[in-house]
Design a protein around this motif. Structure first.
Motif, PDB file in Angstrom:
ATOM      1  N   HIS A 198      20.032 -19.659  12.981  1.00 19.49           N
ATOM      2  CA  HIS A 198      19.914 -20.869  13.800  1.00 19.49           C
ATOM      3  C   HIS A 198      21.126 -21.088  14.708  1.00 19.49           C
ATOM      4  O   HIS A 198      21.026 -21.746  15.734  1.00 19.49           O
ATOM      5  CB  HIS A 198      19.729 -22.098  12.900  1.00 19.49           C
ATOM      6  CG  HIS A 198      21.018 -22.658  12.379  1.00 19.49           C
ATOM      7  ND1 HIS A 198      21.726 -22.073  11.350  1.00 19.49           N
ATOM      8  CD2 HIS A 198      21.758 -23.739  12.770  1.00 19.49           C
ATOM      9  CE1 HIS A 198      22.817 -22.771  11.100  1.00 19.49           C
ATOM     10  NE2 HIS A 198      22.864 -23.785  11.951  1.00 19.49           N
ATOM     11  N   ASP A 199      22.272 -20.524  14.331  1.00 19.73           N
ATOM     12  CA  ASP A 199      23.501 -20.799  15.073  1.00 19.73           C
ATOM     13  C   ASP A 199      23.692 -19.739  16.153  1.00 19.73           C
ATOM     14  O   ASP A 199      24.350 -18.725  15.953  1.00 19.73           O
ATOM     15  CB  ASP A 199      24.688 -20.805  14.115  1.00 19.73           C
ATOM     16  CG  ASP A 199      25.948 -21.343  14.790  1.00 19.73           C
ATOM     17  OD1 ASP A 199      25.819 -21.933  15.874  1.00 19.73           O
ATOM     18  OD2 ASP A 199      27.038 -21.167  14.224  1.00 19.73           O
ATOM     19  N   GLY A 200      23.111 -19.958  17.305  1.00 20.11           N
ATOM     20  CA  GLY A 200      23.214 -19.009  18.409  1.00 20.11           C
ATOM     21  C   GLY A 200      21.981 -19.092  19.285  1.00 20.11           C
ATOM     22  O   GLY A 200      21.129 -19.966  19.118  1.00 20.11           O
TER      23      GLY A 200
ATOM     24  N   ALA B  28      18.567 -26.019  19.988  1.00 18.47           N
ATOM     25  CA  ALA B  28      18.108 -24.661  20.273  1.00 18.47           C
ATOM     26  C   ALA B  28      18.629 -24.219  21.629  1.00 18.47           C
ATOM     27  O   ALA B  28      18.936 -25.052  22.506  1.00 18.47           O
ATOM     28  CB  ALA B  28      16.589 -24.583  20.249  1.00 18.47           C
ATOM     29  N   ILE B  29      18.743 -22.904  21.796  1.00 21.12           N
ATOM     30  CA  ILE B  29      19.101 -22.325  23.089  1.00 21.12           C
ATOM     31  C   ILE B  29      18.336 -21.012  23.250  1.00 21.12           C
ATOM     32  O   ILE B  29      18.403 -20.133  22.392  1.00 21.12           O
ATOM     33  CB  ILE B  29      20.629 -22.128  23.205  1.00 21.12           C
ATOM     34  CG1 ILE B  29      20.990 -21.580  24.586  1.00 21.12           C
ATOM     35  CG2 ILE B  29      21.178 -21.266  22.094  1.00 21.12           C
ATOM     36  CD1 ILE B  29      22.470 -21.679  24.886  1.00 21.12           C
ATOM     37  N   ILE B  30      17.561 -20.914  24.331  1.00 18.58           N
ATOM     38  CA  ILE B  30      16.675 -19.777  24.563  1.00 18.58           C
ATOM     39  C   ILE B  30      17.036 -19.153  25.909  1.00 18.58           C
ATOM     40  O   ILE B  30      17.054 -19.833  26.937  1.00 18.58           O
ATOM     41  CB  ILE B  30      15.190 -20.209  24.567  1.00 18.58           C
ATOM     42  CG1 ILE B  30      14.838 -20.887  23.241  1.00 18.58           C
ATOM     43  CG2 ILE B  30      14.280 -19.019  24.819  1.00 18.58           C
ATOM     44  CD1 ILE B  30      13.453 -21.506  23.223  1.00 18.58           C
ATOM     45  N   VAL B  31      17.318 -17.850  25.904  1.00 21.90           N
ATOM     46  CA  VAL B  31      17.719 -17.120  27.106  1.00 21.90           C
ATOM     47  C   VAL B  31      16.547 -16.277  27.590  1.00 21.90           C
ATOM     48  O   VAL B  31      15.958 -15.522  26.817  1.00 21.90           O
ATOM     49  CB  VAL B  31      18.935 -16.211  26.821  1.00 21.90           C
ATOM     50  CG1 VAL B  31      19.296 -15.402  28.062  1.00 21.90           C
ATOM     51  CG2 VAL B  31      20.112 -17.040  26.346  1.00 21.90           C
ATOM     52  N   PHE B  32      16.224 -16.395  28.881  1.00 22.35           N
ATOM     53  CA  PHE B  32      15.199 -15.563  29.511  1.00 22.35           C
ATOM     54  C   PHE B  32      15.899 -14.558  30.418  1.00 22.35           C
ATOM     55  O   PHE B  32      16.493 -14.931  31.424  1.00 22.35           O
ATOM     56  CB  PHE B  32      14.227 -16.411  30.341  1.00 22.35           C
ATOM     57  CG  PHE B  32      13.556 -17.496  29.569  1.00 22.35           C
ATOM     58  CD1 PHE B  32      12.460 -17.229  28.765  1.00 22.35           C
ATOM     59  CD2 PHE B  32      14.016 -18.805  29.645  1.00 22.35           C
ATOM     60  CE1 PHE B  32      11.830 -18.236  28.058  1.00 22.35           C
ATOM     61  CE2 PHE B  32      13.402 -19.810  28.941  1.00 22.35           C
ATOM     62  CZ  PHE B  32      12.307 -19.533  28.137  1.00 22.35           C
ATOM     63  N   GLN B  33      15.863 -13.296  30.042  1.00 21.97           N
ATOM     64  CA  GLN B  33      16.480 -12.265  30.875  1.00 21.97           C
ATOM     65  C   GLN B  33      15.576 -11.958  32.058  1.00 21.97           C
ATOM     66  O   GLN B  33      14.371 -11.789  31.912  1.00 21.97           O
ATOM     67  CB  GLN B  33      16.731 -10.988  30.065  1.00 21.97           C
ATOM     68  CG  GLN B  33      17.405  -9.897  30.884  1.00 21.97           C
ATOM     69  CD  GLN B  33      17.882  -8.736  30.038  1.00 21.97           C
ATOM     70  OE1 GLN B  33      17.952  -8.836  28.820  1.00 21.97           O
ATOM     71  NE2 GLN B  33      18.216  -7.625  30.679  1.00 21.97           N
TER      72      GLN B  33
END
Length: 382
Positions: A161-163, A121-126
């Motif tokens: 899921h891919d991203g 998983a990859i989670i971005v916090f702006q």
């Protein structure tokens, strides 16, 4: 040896701060290598110009215009991001804009649950920097953050899921986003595309990115181009709370810590700017001969100035360093005091002190050194 004024010290400090800001933003990106190359070419240009290598300096000068255009085209996103950061002045004044993170407990528990299940998983916090120029192919969601939703998004085989997932203002706003990859060459071999993407975005913006490795079951947090591995969910929760909680305002770095952190590059930049200032200041400026009009003050009451000969004087000016503007661009006057004149013909001495020049300029000569004036008394009414 040039004399240091307060203005000179401020000049050096301001340039050092600006250069350090650029360095801190770009040091982990490909742009820093281009800036280093451009700096080398600029240094060679000045060396060839000072040593009389006219053809080489001319070629480098012509290439400089082309290189600047190429850099603007290639690094337009980085330039836009830099201008945005300068407009905010967050690093200079220490004022961070509001930041959001939805439920550190929820996200930390969900990340470690995914790691335990060996689900990447990859989670971005702006945070404050806009991310639109760095994300692509995302699917709009606009959903509340929850562990079941994150788990379903990153399950292998699902459409999204891919991203990366983008969290902004307490909501999941996009999924399946593609991120820019890091250009760093010294990353450990075990870091794959997911970790390079996390580092790549944090090198270009102030976003924080959470990466879960499916191969190692490892949870990492990327911030400012640095990757930190967390062993427990509690540790990750505390880190997220420190980054995003409003309580973080009470724990801002003090001015002393801001000054003395990252001391080596700051010292090197300060010394470099000082050396450049000394080299430019030590170089003698041009000498110019310019006409300067005469002005007068202090004429006694009841008298009228009827004639001045000549009406201007010729002044020789020298700029004390290469940093000062050309003397030909100055608007100068020679101001004479008429407080002691008498009715009739008078001869006034013109000295160097009568011409007021800005700092960095010196009056080295003036011609003629005297002027003739005629003063008449007012006619009395009969």
């Amino acid at each position: 040896m040039p004399q240091f004024r307060v203005q000179d010290i401020l000049d050096i400090l301001i340039m050092s701060i600006l250069i350090y800001q650029l360095y801190s933003w770009f040091r982990k990106s490909r742009a820093i290598q281009v800036l280093a190359g451009l700096g080398t070419i600029t240094a060679i240009y000045f060396i060839t110009r000072q040593t009389g290598l006219h053809m080489t300096s001319w070629v480098l000068q012509q290439l400089g215009t082309v290189i600047i255009v190429v850099i603007v085209v290639i690094f337009q996103n980085e330039i836009r991001q830099t201008l945005y950061r300068f407009s905010k002045l967050r690093e200079l004044v220490g004022g961070d804009s509001k930041q959001h993170c939805s439920g550190p407990n929820i996200i930390a528990d969900a990340a470690f649950a995914l790691a335990k299940a060996r689900c990447g998983a990859i989670i971005v916090f702006q945070r404050t920097d806009p991310l639109d120029d760095h994300l692509s192919n995302g699917t709009q969601l606009e959903a509340l953050v929850s562990a079941p939703l994150l788990n379903s998004i990153f399950q292998d085989g699902t459409p999204l899921h891919d991203g990366a997932v983008l969290i902004r203002d307490e909501r999941i706003v996009q999924a399946a986003c593609l991120l820019p990859l890091s250009d760093a060459q010294n990353l450990p071999q075990q870091y794959g595309t997911r970790h390079r993407a996390a580092l790549g975005l944090t090198e270009r913006t102030d976003a924080v990115v959470l990466a879960v490795s499916e191969e190692r079951g490892e949870v990492s947090l990327a911030e400012r181009g640095e990757l930190t591995v967390f062993q427990t969910a509690d540790h990750l929760k505390r880190k997220l709370e420190a980054l995003f909680s409003p309580a973080d305002q009470r724990h801002k770095r003090t001015l002393t810590r801001r000054i003395f952190s990252d001391l080596l590059p700051k010292t090197a930049i300060l010394l470099g700017v000082t050396v450049i200032w000394l080299l430019l200041s030590a170089r003698q400026g041009e000498v110019a001969i310019i006409p300067v009009p005469l002005t007068f003050h202090g004429l006694p009451n009841g008298m009228t100035l009827t004639r001045v000969s000549p009406e201007e004087v010729t002044v020789r000016l020298r700029s004390n360093s290469g940093l000062t503007p050309s003397p030909r661009l100055l608007d100068l006057t020679a101001d004479l005091d008429l407080g002691s004149v008498q009715e009739g013909h008078n001869t006034l001495r013109v000295s160097l002190s009568h011409v007021r020049v800005p700092p960095g300029m010196t009056v080295v000569g003036i011609e003629p050194t005297s002027v003739r004036i005629i003063v008449r008394g007012s006619q009395k009414t009969k």
